[in-house]
Motif scaffolding. Structure first.
Motif, mmCIF file in Angstrom:
data_model
loop_
_atom_site.group_PDB
_atom_site.id
_atom_site.type_symbol
_atom_site.label_atom_id
_atom_site.label_comp_id
_atom_site.label_asym_id
_atom_site.label_seq_id
_atom_site.Cartn_x
_atom_site.Cartn_y
_atom_site.Cartn_z
ATOM 1 N N PHE A 65 2.599 1.779 -3.593
ATOM 2 C CA PHE A 65 1.563 2.315 -4.797
ATOM 3 C C PHE A 65 0.708 3.427 -4.500
ATOM 4 C CE2 PHE A 65 2.620 -2.370 -5.647
ATOM 5 C CZ PHE A 65 2.882 -2.109 -6.943
ATOM 6 N N THR A 66 0.684 3.852 -3.319
ATOM 7 C CA THR A 66 -0.210 5.016 -2.881
ATOM 8 C C THR A 66 0.815 6.133 -1.995
ATOM 9 O OG1 THR A 66 -1.044 4.227 -0.506
ATOM 10 C CG2 THR A 66 -2.181 3.402 -2.807
ATOM 11 N N GLU A 67 -0.003 7.068 -1.921
ATOM 12 C CA GLU A 67 0.633 8.176 -0.997
ATOM 13 C C GLU A 67 -0.158 8.300 0.342
ATOM 14 O OE1 GLU A 67 0.709 11.912 -3.158
ATOM 15 O OE2 GLU A 67 2.276 10.919 -4.668
ATOM 16 N N LEU A 68 -0.770 7.240 0.890
ATOM 17 C CA LEU A 68 -1.475 7.295 2.021
ATOM 18 C C LEU A 68 -0.454 7.508 3.178
ATOM 19 C CD1 LEU A 68 -4.128 4.758 1.487
ATOM 20 C CD2 LEU A 68 -4.270 7.046 1.574
ATOM 21 N N ILE B 195 0.838 -1.305 -0.355
ATOM 22 C CA ILE B 195 0.156 -0.016 -0.025
ATOM 23 C C ILE B 195 0.953 1.226 -0.024
ATOM 24 C CG2 ILE B 195 -1.682 1.261 1.281
ATOM 25 C CD1 ILE B 195 -2.880 -1.361 2.375
ATOM 26 N N SER B 196 1.816 1.112 0.877
ATOM 27 C CA SER B 196 2.824 2.319 1.039
ATOM 28 C C SER B 196 3.344 2.581 -0.299
ATOM 29 C CB SER B 196 3.898 2.190 1.962
ATOM 30 O OG SER B 196 5.020 3.319 1.854
#
Length: 448
Positions: A40-43, A37-38
């Motif tokens: 592929f995203t900028e969450l 998740i980290s």
């Protein structure tokens, strides 16, 4: 086999939430999922920070090691408290005392990383040495405080770290050095394990069979990581693991320093020398340093051999677990061990290790590419290092020198290591020479 054992061997779905082996798998794959998740995203930015390098002209002060990382260290601490605390809560029904003790163990682990990241000291003594040393110092002087003990979950940390380690064992590494690496790493390693097991149990007649197996795995595969996996698979005592790790760390440093010096002195071919060191020096970092000290070609070959050898960690652990259940722990006068009993006794975290390795080797790397795979593994590797560091702190906090001395068994473990490592050195050199001298097979050129 008693009736109680028969009942215990029956699987229930609650085991998936109540057993530590399964929680180690769930915790590891939570980390892996968050890493994806980290990536592929900028969450959020998942990063297992640790004290930075210090003690050089660029970063001379002690404070340089913690410059700018304190907020991230605090965030990491909170995250790990939640991760492991959740498992402890579900398995044991309590987590408050664990959380308080975990803060103390985390601080000790931070200090271990701090000492290990000194530019000069860290070259020779890694975090495993400092973590184990700090724990031993406390246990054998002021004694381990009661408030720390609820967080001493050595096996939980070890098993979770090993599942993450499985993700780092990529089968693509085998292809790069082909049959040469397979011959050196995969032929020699099981032969050395079998030789040391027979020597330790039949010749030395050592009482602690788990100690024999842990020392054999540490000597033949890759030191600390293999020792941890073998200890979990053979249900070794913490004293056995501590002694094996201590031997491994001492001789790893000695071999890392003196092997390249000796090989240079006699003018050994760097390809053969690199393969020899890669197959015999226990720690991957030490292998790389020793190989580079001999030359760039030796460094590349040494790293390749060691990485291919590392693939065997899961295989060796799996084989040890099966061997232990069906042979070592079996009552010779009792009935044969059935499939259900093997499943009951088998350490389930090894399944997580193997699945993680296969998942990343044959799905993630082919599907997402090497760059993405390495990016995700860079994140998980940081957490794996922390989990092992927490485990070493825990081992030290539970290891009393008096109890360790009793487990030495008259110096037999040291004899086992010295004889086994000598056999390992001779056999690895022989195989490396046969494969890489050019007399029988052409010298490989693809790795340069």
């Amino acid at each position: 086999m008693s009736d109680d054992t028969v009942v215990a061997s029956k699987f229930t779905w609650s085991d998936l939430l109540k057993k530590e082996d399964w929680w180690a798998i769930w915790a590891a794959f939570i980390i892996i999922s968050l890493a994806f998740i980290s990536n592929f995203t900028e969450l959020f930015n998942l990063k297992a920070v640790k004290p930075q390098k210090w003690g050089s002209a660029e970063a001379p002060s002690i404070l340089s090691s913690f410059d700018g990382i304190m907020p991230n260290l605090l965030f990491l601490l909170i995250g790990l408290v939640i991760l492991f605390g959740l498992g402890i809560k579900i398995m044991e029904g309590k987590s408050t005392k664990f959380s308080i003790g975990f803060v103390g163990i985390f601080i000790l682990a931070t200090f271990a990383y701090f000492f290990a990241n000194h530019y000069l000291i860290g070259t020779y003594l890694g975090y495993a040495f400092w973590a184990l040393g700090l724990g031993l110092l406390i246990c054998n002087t002021v004694k381990t405080p009661e408030w720390l003990k609820p967080a001493i979950k050595t096996e939980f940390y070890i098993k979770t770290g090993l599942v993450l380690l499985g993700a780092e064992i990529l089968f693509s590494n085998i292809v790069s050095f082909g049959m040469y690496g397979l011959g050196i790493a995969w032929f020699v390693t099981p032969v050395v394990v079998i030789f040391m097991w027979l020597f330790g149990t039949k010749v030395l007649k050592m009482v602690s069979k788990p100690m024999v197996m842990v020392i054999a795995a540490a000597t033949s595969v890759c030191g600390v990581s293999a020792a941890i996996a073998a200890a979990a698979a053979s249900k070794a005592k913490k004293e056995d693991l501590t002694f094996a790790i201590g031997l491994t760390l001492i001789f790893t440093v000695l071999m890392m320093v003196f092997m390249p010096l000796g090989l240079k002195a006699i003018g050994m071919d760097p390809i053969i020398g690199g393969a020899w060191m890669g197959g015999t020096i226990d720690a991957t970092g030490a292998v790389v340093l020793a190989g580079e000290a001999l030359g760039p070609e030796a460094g590349q070959v040494a790293a390749m051999v060691k990485m291919i050898q590392n693939v065997l960690i899961g295989v060796i652990a799996f084989a040890i677990a099966i061997f232990w259940v069906t042979r070592v722990e079996r009552d010779p006068n009792g009935p044969s061990v059935g499939i259900s009993e093997i499943w009951h006794r088998f350490p389930k975290f090894i399944l997580g290790f193997i699945f993680a390795s296969l998942f990343f080797s044959f799905i993630i790397e082919p599907g997402l590419g090497t760059e993405t795979t390495n990016s995700v593994l860079k994140m998980t590797k940081g957490f794996r290092g922390w989990f092992f560091c927490l485990a070493f702190i825990s081992i030290g906090l539970e290891s009393n020198f008096k109890e360790m001395a009793e487990s030495v068994q008259g110096g037999k473990p040291l004899t086992l290591y010295l004889v086994g490592q000598t056999f390992n050195l001779v056999l690895t050199l022989l195989v490396a020479w046969l494969l890489l001298s050019g007399i029988i097979f052409p010298v490989p050129t693809l790795v340069f």
